[in-house]
Design an enzyme around this catalytic site. Sequence first.
Site, PDB file in Angstrom:
ATOM      1  N   GLY A  91       7.110  -2.373  -2.877  1.00  0.00           N
ATOM      2  CA  GLY A  91       6.887  -0.934  -2.697  1.00  0.00           C
ATOM      3  C   GLY A  91       7.771  -0.109  -3.600  1.00  0.00           C
ATOM      4  O   GLY A  91       7.409   0.224  -4.732  1.00  0.00           O
ATOM      5  N   THR A  92       8.991   0.190  -3.139  1.00  0.00           N
ATOM      6  CA  THR A  92       9.897   1.062  -3.902  1.00  0.00           C
ATOM      7  C   THR A  92      10.115   0.567  -5.330  1.00  0.00           C
ATOM      8  O   THR A  92      10.082   1.349  -6.285  1.00  0.00           O
ATOM      9  CB  THR A  92      11.256   1.169  -3.167  1.00  0.00           C
ATOM     10  OG1 THR A  92      11.026   1.757  -1.878  1.00  0.00           O
ATOM     11  CG2 THR A  92      12.244   2.016  -3.935  1.00  0.00           C
ATOM     12  N   CYS A 147       2.068   4.158   9.916  1.00  0.00           N
ATOM     13  CA  CYS A 147       2.419   5.284   9.040  1.00  0.00           C
ATOM     14  C   CYS A 147       3.381   6.213   9.782  1.00  0.00           C
ATOM     15  O   CYS A 147       3.036   6.716  10.846  1.00  0.00           O
ATOM     16  CB  CYS A 147       1.194   6.062   8.595  1.00  0.00           C
ATOM     17  SG  CYS A 147       1.703   7.534   7.677  1.00  0.00           S
ATOM     18  N   LYS A 200      -4.375   2.214  -1.501  1.00  0.00           N
ATOM     19  CA  LYS A 200      -3.628   3.127  -0.614  1.00  0.00           C
ATOM     20  C   LYS A 200      -4.366   3.278   0.720  1.00  0.00           C
ATOM     21  O   LYS A 200      -5.592   3.344   0.757  1.00  0.00           O
ATOM     22  CB  LYS A 200      -3.502   4.491  -1.317  1.00  0.00           C
ATOM     23  CG  LYS A 200      -2.977   5.629  -0.454  1.00  0.00           C
ATOM     24  CD  LYS A 200      -1.503   5.508  -0.133  1.00  0.00           C
ATOM     25  CE  LYS A 200      -1.043   6.638   0.794  1.00  0.00           C
ATOM     26  NZ  LYS A 200       0.316   6.408   1.331  1.00  0.00           N
ATOM     27  N   SER A 201      -3.612   3.362   1.793  1.00  0.00           N
ATOM     28  CA  SER A 201      -4.212   3.546   3.122  1.00  0.00           C
ATOM     29  C   SER A 201      -5.187   4.714   3.079  1.00  0.00           C
ATOM     30  O   SER A 201      -4.846   5.796   2.602  1.00  0.00           O
ATOM     31  CB  SER A 201      -3.126   3.856   4.155  1.00  0.00           C
ATOM     32  OG  SER A 201      -2.282   2.748   4.332  1.00  0.00           O
ATOM     33  N   SER A 239       0.861  -1.177   0.000  1.00  0.00           N
ATOM     34  CA  SER A 239       0.000   0.000   0.000  1.00  0.00           C
ATOM     35  C   SER A 239       0.898   1.227   0.000  1.00  0.00           C
ATOM     36  O   SER A 239       1.766   1.368   0.865  1.00  0.00           O
ATOM     37  CB  SER A 239      -0.909  -0.009   1.231  1.00  0.00           C
ATOM     38  OG  SER A 239      -1.672   1.174   1.237  1.00  0.00           O
ATOM     39  N   MET A 277       4.898  11.094   2.325  1.00  0.00           N
ATOM     40  CA  MET A 277       3.701  11.421   1.533  1.00  0.00           C
ATOM     41  C   MET A 277       2.631  12.076   2.402  1.00  0.00           C
ATOM     42  O   MET A 277       1.926  12.979   1.962  1.00  0.00           O
ATOM     43  CB  MET A 277       3.124  10.149   0.897  1.00  0.00           C
ATOM     44  CG  MET A 277       4.124   9.331   0.077  1.00  0.00           C
ATOM     45  SD  MET A 277       4.822  10.250  -1.280  1.00  0.00           S
ATOM     46  CE  MET A 277       3.429  10.315  -2.384  1.00  0.00           C
ATOM     47  N   GLY A 278       2.510  11.605   3.638  1.00  0.00           N
ATOM     48  CA  GLY A 278       1.519  12.193   4.541  1.00  0.00           C
ATOM     49  C   GLY A 278       0.107  11.690   4.309  1.00  0.00           C
ATOM     50  O   GLY A 278      -0.866  12.418   4.478  1.00  0.00           O
ATOM     51  N   LEU A 279       0.017  10.423   3.877  1.00  0.00           N
ATOM     52  CA  LEU A 279      -1.278   9.740   3.766  1.00  0.00           C
ATOM     53  C   LEU A 279      -2.238  10.404   2.764  1.00  0.00           C
ATOM     54  O   LEU A 279      -3.430  10.571   3.029  1.00  0.00           O
ATOM     55  CB  LEU A 279      -1.909   9.695   5.176  1.00  0.00           C
ATOM     56  CG  LEU A 279      -2.876   8.621   5.649  1.00  0.00           C
ATOM     57  CD1 LEU A 279      -2.576   7.259   5.081  1.00  0.00           C
ATOM     58  CD2 LEU A 279      -2.893   8.594   7.158  1.00  0.00           C
ATOM     59  N   ASN A 322       6.667  -1.917   7.311  1.00  0.00           N
ATOM     60  CA  ASN A 322       6.481  -0.594   6.720  1.00  0.00           C
ATOM     61  C   ASN A 322       7.870   0.047   6.585  1.00  0.00           C
ATOM     62  O   ASN A 322       8.868  -0.548   7.009  1.00  0.00           O
ATOM     63  CB  ASN A 322       5.573   0.257   7.623  1.00  0.00           C
ATOM     64  CG  ASN A 322       4.796   1.315   6.832  1.00  0.00           C
ATOM     65  OD1 ASN A 322       5.339   1.942   5.921  1.00  0.00           O
ATOM     66  ND2 ASN A 322       3.547   1.510   7.189  1.00  0.00           N
TER      67      ASN A 322
HETATM   68  O1  RRO Z   1       1.534   8.145   3.145  1.00  0.00           O
HETATM   69  C1  RRO Z   1       2.624   8.009   3.728  1.00  0.00           C
HETATM   70  O2  RRO Z   1       3.364   8.960   4.008  1.00  0.00           O
HETATM   71  C2  RRO Z   1       3.104   6.671   4.134  1.00  0.00           C
HETATM   72  C3  RRO Z   1       2.327   5.750   4.794  1.00  0.00           C
HETATM   73 BR1  RRO Z   1       0.508   6.005   5.118  1.00  0.00          BR
HETATM   74  C4  RRO Z   1       2.900   4.530   5.241  1.00  0.00           C
HETATM   75  O3  RRO Z   1       2.268   3.656   5.868  1.00  0.00           O
HETATM   76  N1  RRO Z   1       4.212   4.338   4.994  1.00  0.00           N
HETATM   77  C5  RRO Z   1       4.976   5.244   4.336  1.00  0.00           C
HETATM   78  O4  RRO Z   1       6.173   5.009   4.129  1.00  0.00           O
HETATM   79  N2  RRO Z   1       4.396   6.407   3.899  1.00  0.00           N
END
Ligand code: RRO
Length: 311
Positions: free
Chosen positions: A271-272, A130, A46-47, A22, A72-74, A193
């Site tokens: 992920g990356t 997060c 995405k969360s 995610s 990213m800040g969700l 994470n």
């Molecule tokens: O969106 C993000 O900044 C973020 C989240 Br929610 C997460 O769970 N892990 C991450 O690396 N970035």
Amino acid sequence: MSVNISTGVGTLCFATPFFNASGPLCTTLLELEDLGRSEACAILSKSCTVEPREGNPLPRYADFEGGSINSMGLPNLGYRVYMEMYPYLWRYDKPIISSVSGLSLKDTLLIVREMCGVDELDAIEINLSCPNVVGKPQVAYDFDQTREVLQEVGRICTKPWGVKLPPYFDFVHFEEMAKILNESGVSFVTCINSLGNGLVIDAERECVVIKPKGGFGGVGGRMIKPIGLSNVRKFRELLRSDISIIGVGGIVSGRDVFEYILAGADAVQIGTQLQQEGVSVFARLGRELREVMERKGYSSLGEFKGKLKML
Ligand code: RRO
């Protein structure tokens, strides 16, 4: 020799062991449809939070030689939009998983309750880790809070569910968290994470590489693989055998997937490398994993899953 790379997580059946983490390329319907058409074995969104979020200021993601850093800040479209998307994604005929990251327990419970009413959704991954929302510490570093979240979610969740954990570094912490998880209703655990609050510096510009939080952010990619592997391994040793483990962290090649499965993972997330390579990464990983297995004479993942040898 025919090589079968199908696997399962709880009651979910996966055609291959890899899907997206995610985060990268899973926020919009177009991105989720691309995952649907790819060789990813599942679609994970995405969360999400109750309300849509713009996220942190740009630039908020950067690659570096060891992997990536993000804050990213969700950013997400809000849970209602994802609930409406899942029926469209059903046509891709693979499990659909929702990542939920309420800004409070009340929010998480509200989203979980509503998501459980969506027939097309197969499972829920509660993000307890997060690292990038200012003022909101990572839940899973607070064991009492984690216990409460798991108890409350377990009371209301009618779909298979699991948790996304941050990396742990101390055996006492692994044992404490494993005890909490073993007493909960999780059917899977996803680890890890990103490593929270790393700092990447551009020496030429004498500058940080991302804007939010003074340049601090979650570190992912190649350099975190040993930590991802250790977390999968330790939890495999400590968790009930009916709790599946999804490994994530630094997977670049089919050989990395092989290592995670050897450590005890039932499936893995990308992920990356997905962010850098796009959804074609899944077909490449499939080819490479099959090659490794053929060379070693394995015809199914079960033949080596968790069978890491000691010296
Ligand atoms: O969106 C993000 O900044 C973020 C989240 Br929610 C997460 O769970 N892990 C991450 O690396 N970035």
